[in-house]
Design an enzyme around this catalytic site. Structure first.
Site, PDB file in Angstrom:
ATOM      1  N   LYS A 261       0.813  -1.217   0.000  1.00  0.00           N
ATOM      2  CA  LYS A 261       0.000   0.000   0.000  1.00  0.00           C
ATOM      3  C   LYS A 261       0.845   1.265   0.000  1.00  0.00           C
ATOM      4  CE  LYS A 261      -4.286  -2.076   1.393  1.00  0.00           C
ATOM      5  NZ  LYS A 261      -5.353  -2.250   2.384  1.00  0.00           N
TER       6      LYS A 261
ATOM      7  N   ARG B 259      -3.549 -10.096   5.211  1.00  0.00           N
ATOM      8  CA  ARG B 259      -3.893 -10.188   3.780  1.00  0.00           C
ATOM      9  C   ARG B 259      -2.714  -9.655   2.974  1.00  0.00           C
ATOM     10  NH1 ARG B 259      -5.623  -6.887  -0.212  1.00  0.00           N
ATOM     11  NH2 ARG B 259      -7.115  -7.701  -1.710  1.00  0.00           N
TER      12      ARG B 259
HETATM   13  C1  YH5 Z   1      -7.732  -4.668   3.184  1.00  0.00           C
HETATM   14  O1  YH5 Z   1      -6.886  -3.950   3.725  1.00  0.00           O
HETATM   15  N1  YH5 Z   1      -7.302  -4.114   0.735  1.00  0.00           N
HETATM   16  S1  YH5 Z   1      -7.619  -4.057  -1.983  1.00  0.00           S
HETATM   17  C2  YH5 Z   1      -3.557  -0.026  -3.264  1.00  0.00           C
HETATM   18  C3  YH5 Z   1      -2.227  -0.344  -3.379  1.00  0.00           C
HETATM   19  C4  YH5 Z   1      -1.780  -1.585  -2.964  1.00  0.00           C
HETATM   20  C5  YH5 Z   1      -2.674  -2.506  -2.468  1.00  0.00           C
HETATM   21  C6  YH5 Z   1      -0.327   0.168  -4.687  1.00  0.00           C
HETATM   22  N2  YH5 Z   1      -8.912  -5.416  -0.069  1.00  0.00           N
HETATM   23  C7  YH5 Z   1      -7.920  -4.736   1.775  1.00  0.00           C
HETATM   24  O2  YH5 Z   1      -4.621  -4.301  -1.526  1.00  0.00           O
HETATM   25  N3  YH5 Z   1      -9.707  -6.307   2.040  1.00  0.00           N
HETATM   26  C8  YH5 Z   1      -7.934  -4.535  -0.359  1.00  0.00           C
HETATM   27  O3  YH5 Z   1      -1.378   0.612  -3.867  1.00  0.00           O
HETATM   28  C9  YH5 Z   1      -8.911  -5.547   1.262  1.00  0.00           C
HETATM   29  N4  YH5 Z   1      -8.574  -5.443   3.931  1.00  0.00           N
HETATM   30  C10 YH5 Z   1      -9.530  -6.227   3.367  1.00  0.00           C
HETATM   31  N5  YH5 Z   1     -10.308  -6.951   4.172  1.00  0.00           N
HETATM   32  C11 YH5 Z   1      -6.404  -2.771  -1.829  1.00  0.00           C
HETATM   33  C12 YH5 Z   1      -4.993  -3.197  -1.895  1.00  0.00           C
HETATM   34  C13 YH5 Z   1      -4.025  -2.199  -2.394  1.00  0.00           C
HETATM   35  C14 YH5 Z   1      -4.448  -0.959  -2.784  1.00  0.00           C
END
Ligand code: YH5
Length: 277
Positions: free
Chosen positions: A223, A258
């Site tokens: 993230k 996750r």
């Molecule tokens: C979460 O925290 N996150 S999708 C932006 C990014 C990198 C990764 C590069 N679904 C979660 O992983 N479900 C997502 O920038 C989730 N908890 C739960 N329960 C977002 C993601 C991400 C977004």
């Protein structure tokens, strides 16, 4: 503490569960490409299970800040073939990462056991009815706003208190909707309508969230706040920061991580558990 998710059941405390992220979106930040091939998705899931994933989270809609929405039909078309195939071959519970009750229902019918609801701030009960009917596991994630608007101007007077209050409120509403607390996992929703400072405050308060008596799930993998804290632009290069978070989260009682990088996270969790014991 027991977590029931369809035909699966987990007892906590236990070694941290690692949930591998399986994106089945053409615009996925970690996969790229324009087409989703179920066989490529299956291969990725199998690699994650071999690397130690305890759960696989299948998502057909990107929820990155500002990402475009997809229709119910398109989302079902992306996730259902993958879940149906995985449910046959994969020993671990599958979760469906969706905001849409129709998609959750289709995924549960296809063999998923958990609904990962990033829009648990919802007011209508259709999603919860579906969770109740299938006795599915349910991840109640905190988000301020929607993925389209959430990062415009996240505002809280007390982010920790508001997320904590959200958890109390959701557990009560879920119970009223027929979803038992034993089905529910709580997630502060790192990056969902939060500034870097909000994310850091939430990560420092994980112990407090354990007081709800439910397992906590945490998603920090790749993230952008990690990039801000470290100066690392490329998401795939943010693993060291994510592992630092993972280790501290394990020590603070988080039950489920996750992640995109399963093998590395499993190692970090095992070491953190040995020290925390
Ligand atoms: C979460 O925290 N996150 S999708 C932006 C990014 C990198 C990764 C590069 N679904 C979660 O992983 N479900 C997502 O920038 C989730 N908890 C739960 N329960 C977002 C993601 C991400 C977004």
């Amino acid at each position: 503490m027991r977590w029931r998710a369809g035909r699966f059941e987990f007892h906590f405390p236990r070694p941290t569960l690692v949930m591998g992220v399986l994106n089945v979106t053409p615009d996925s930040f970690s996969d790229g490409g324009q087409h989703i091939s179920p066989s490529v998705a299956l291969a990725h899931a199998e690699v994650m299970v071999a690397a130690g994933a305890d759960l696989i989270d299948v998502g057909g809609e990107s929820t990155r800040p500002g990402a475009a929405t997809v229709s119910v039909e398109e989302e079902i078309r992306r996730v259902v073939p993958v879940i149906a195939a995985l449910a046959q071959r994969c020993p671990v519970p599958l979760s469906i990462d969706t905001q849409k009750p129709e998609v959750a229902r289709a995924a549960l019918l296809a063999g998923a056991s958990i609904v990962n609801d990033i829009a648990a701030n919802r007011t209508d009960a259709a999603m919860w009815e579906c969770v109740r009917e299938f006795r599915a596991g349910y991840v109640a994630m905190h988000m301020q706003g929607t993925p389209q608007t959430m990062q415009a101007q996240p505002t809280y007077t007390d982010v920790v208190g508001e997320v904590d209050g959200f958890f109390t409120d959701r557990l009560a509403r879920l119970r009223a909707a027929g979803v038992a607390p034993e089905q529910v996992v709580l997630d502060p929703g790192i990056g969902f309508g939060k500034t870097v400072a909000h994310n850091v405050r939430l990560l420092a308060a994980l112990r407090q969230f354990c007081r709800h008596g439910r397992p906590l799930l945490l998603g920090v993998s790749r993230k952008s706040f990690l990039g801000v804290l470290t100066g690392v632009g490329r998401p795939e290069e943010r693993l060291p920061g994510a592992l630092a978070c993972a280790a501290l989260a394990v020590r603070d009682g988080v039950g489920i991580l996750r992640v995109h990088d399963v093998r590395e996270t499993v190692q970090a969790a095992r070491v953190a558990e040995a020290i925390s014991a």
